[in-house]
Design a protein around this motif. Structure first.
Motif, short mmCIF file in Angstrom:
data_model
loop_
_atom_site.label_atom_id
_atom_site.label_comp_id
_atom_site.label_asym_id
_atom_site.label_seq_id
_atom_site.Cartn_x
_atom_site.Cartn_y
_atom_site.Cartn_z
N ARG A 74 40.06 35.73 51.20
CA ARG A 74 39.84 37.04 51.83
C ARG A 74 41.09 37.93 51.75
O ARG A 74 41.00 39.12 51.48
N ARG A 79 25.72 36.09 49.65
CA ARG A 79 25.95 36.56 51.03
C ARG A 79 27.38 36.25 51.48
O ARG A 79 28.03 37.07 52.13
N TRP A 80 27.87 35.06 51.14
CA TRP A 80 29.23 34.68 51.51
C TRP A 80 30.25 35.59 50.83
O TRP A 80 31.20 36.05 51.46
N GLU A 107 29.79 38.67 49.70
CA GLU A 107 29.70 40.00 50.31
C GLU A 107 30.48 40.04 51.61
O GLU A 107 31.20 41.00 51.88
N ALA A 108 30.35 38.99 52.42
CA ALA A 108 31.07 38.94 53.70
C ALA A 108 32.59 38.88 53.48
O ALA A 108 33.35 39.34 54.33
N CYS A 109 33.01 38.35 52.36
CA CYS A 109 34.44 38.29 52.02
C CYS A 109 34.96 39.60 51.44
O CYS A 109 36.16 39.76 51.26
#
Length: 80
Positions: free
Chosen positions: A10, A65-66, A68-70
């Protein structure tokens, strides 16, 4: 190849240090799974989990999804 944890991934994304993110099959796992590799300058890295040197996901939907969240906006997918 470097093994990078989620927190560092991140940080690298936010800093703009990642040149390319690739989702590809994880052939060393015995069953169909996916992993994330990244290009950092001339080096490559792979996302690791707390217990394993390579984190894997069972589905592309989950891994997207993971990512995108990062904060990842563009991903290359290798299917073979």
């Amino acid at each position: 190849m470097q093994h990078i944890d989620e927190e560092m991934f991140r940080i690298l994304i936010q800093a703009g240090s990642v040149r390319r993110v690739t989702v590809e099959p994880a052939p060393w796992n015995g069953k169909p799974r996916w992993c994330v590799t990244l290009k950092l300058g001339m080096d490559e890295g792979v996302i690791k989990s707390a217990r394993d040197p390579v984190r894997t996901w069972a589905s592309l939907d989950t891994i997207v999804r993971w990512l995108e969240a990062c904060g990842v906006g563009v991903v290359e997918v290798k299917i073979g």
